[in-house]
Design an enzyme around this catalytic site. Structure first.
Site: not given
Length: 440
Positions: A255, A220
């Site tokens: 995840r 991210k």
């Protein structure tokens, strides 16, 4: 608590890695890498061999600024892959915000629906209500195409937490069992890097809701911001460290793109310990200020716990005032429960706790009698003991109101090392000793 996903059930006391399989041409870090059927299956098999327990299949990129994909295209990308992986016995998740895609994936064998839009669509709620799949409820401010246009919060942690609480409650009211629900704060979805970091450092607030918690830091933008790494594919090692930190703070499902790197990082995961603290003798107190003095002494103990080697306090309950238990002719107690991660073995930890008690004037002349500070190990992660100096889980935990209430405040679904669910096994409140009332 177990996370129940159709025929699969996951013990959330241990990390559960969900491997990311994007069968898209335009995902932010791996678009096109696994878009062919054969490449997708091969990559999924590689992730399972590396340690993934779930494969999350996505057919629509939800990167910032992305455009919506038609339902037909999304089904065409995902359905055959889901069916093939499920036929191999894998637990498959479908990453979608469209009810028709979710329904097609479930019919193909998917056991989880991962909805980045947080089940705001009533049709999606109906899909999961009518079956027994697991669900992932994610927070996203806005839509993928616009979510990074100046996201604004007054208090990002409380606002995201309350949104997920309300959405989970809505699903429960619709007929979805709580043990099927996983919540995801949605790092990077309608949040600046600074806002995301604040969320990820406060995951214990989400664990307090009592649902399985997911962390999805993989590659991210906030990881790039925090670690100074521009290329998303170069963020795997830093992402794995973020996953480890998230797991220590209360996340159970991770995840991730790089499963192997995540497994390596999780080898450093420290066990958690639940500690019960109590005090009913204030060494220095003006008349009428005894309660505040007891709280001050417990805070001194907590301060010393912060100094223990290879240990970190994760969360602390409110203070509770409780009736004396077992020996009633003494003053009322102030109690709390501390959740910590520690690399100190249980018996050695007990020695440290006795040293803290002694430093605060603990006198052991009368069993269950007055004390300036008492620190019990209530439970130690997956560790059982039954020797004179240490019994774990604590043999009287479930009968003590001043332990049960603050413990369940921190983790409503807490399961002891002996597999006992505290909320189900504790004595009824009226039958517990040391009745407790929160002070704030």
């Amino acid at each position: 608590m177990n996370w129940r996903c159709a025929q699969f059930s996951f013990d959330t006391r241990m990390p559960i890695i969900m491997g990311i399989l994007n069968v898209t041409p335009d995902s932010f870090s791996d678009g096109g890498d696994h878009s062919s059927f054969d490449a997708a299956l091969a990559h999924a098999q590689d992730m399972v061999r590396a340690g993934a327990k779930i494969i999350d299949v996505g057919g629509e990129s939800t990167r910032p600024g992305s455009a919506e994909v038609s339902v037909c295209d999304e089904i065409a990308r995902t359905e055959a892959v889901v069916r093939a992986l499920a036929s191999q016995g894998m637990c498959v998740s479908i990453d979608t915000r469209h009810a028709q895609v979710a329904r097609a994936a479930i019919e193909a064998g998917a056991a989880i629906v991962n909805d980045v839009s947080g089940f705001r669509d009533p049709d999606m709620v109906e899909v999961v209500r009518s079956c027994d799949v697991g669900v992932v409820v994610m927070h996203m401010q806005g839509e993928p195409g616009t979510m990074q246009n100046a996201p604004t919060y007054t208090d990002v942690v409380s606002e995201v937490r309350d949104y997920l609480r309300d959405q989970a409650t809505m699903l429960v009211d619709a007929g979805v069992s709580p043990d099927r629900i996983c919540i995801d704060p949605g790092p990077g979805f309608g949040k600046t890097p600074k806002q995301t970091i604040e969320l990820m450092r406060n995951l214990h607030e989400f664990a307090r809701l009592g649902y399985t918690v997911m962390a999805a830091p993989s590659r991210k933008s906030y990881v790039g911001y925090a670690y100074g790494i521009d290329n998303p594919k170069d963020r795997d090692q830093a992402s794995a460290q973020e996953a480890l930190m998230a797991c220590e703070l209360g996340a159970s499902v991770l995840r991730m793109h790089n499963v192997e790197e995540t497994v390596k990082a999780l080898s450093n995961l420290r066990p958690y310990a639940m500690l019960g603290l109590g005090c009913n003798v204030a060494l220095v107190a003006e008349p009428g200020e005894e309660r505040e003095a007891k709280i001050a002494q417990l805070n001194l103990a907590i301060g010393q716990l912060c100094m223990l080697p290879d240990s970190q306090i994760i969360d602390i309950s409110r203070f509770y005032e409780s009736e004396p238990a077992y020996v009633t002719d003494q003053d009322v107690f102030v109690n709390c429960v501390v959740l910590m991660r520690t690399g100190i073995p249980p018996k050695e930890l007990l020695g440290y706790l006795h040293a803290i008690e002694n430093s605060l004037g603990r006198v052991r002349e009368r069993e269950n009698g007055p004390r300036t500070c008492d620190i019990d190990i209530l439970d130690y992660h997956l560790y059982l003991a039954d020797v004179p100096e240490l019994r774990l889980p604590h043999p009287r935990l479930l009968e003590r109101d001043f332990v049960v209430k603050p413990l369940l405040e921190l983790l409503p679904g807490y399961v002891l090392a002996n597999d006992v669910v505290v909320a189900k096994a504790a004595l009824p409140e009226a039958e517990r000793v040391g009745r407790a009332v929160p002070l704030s």
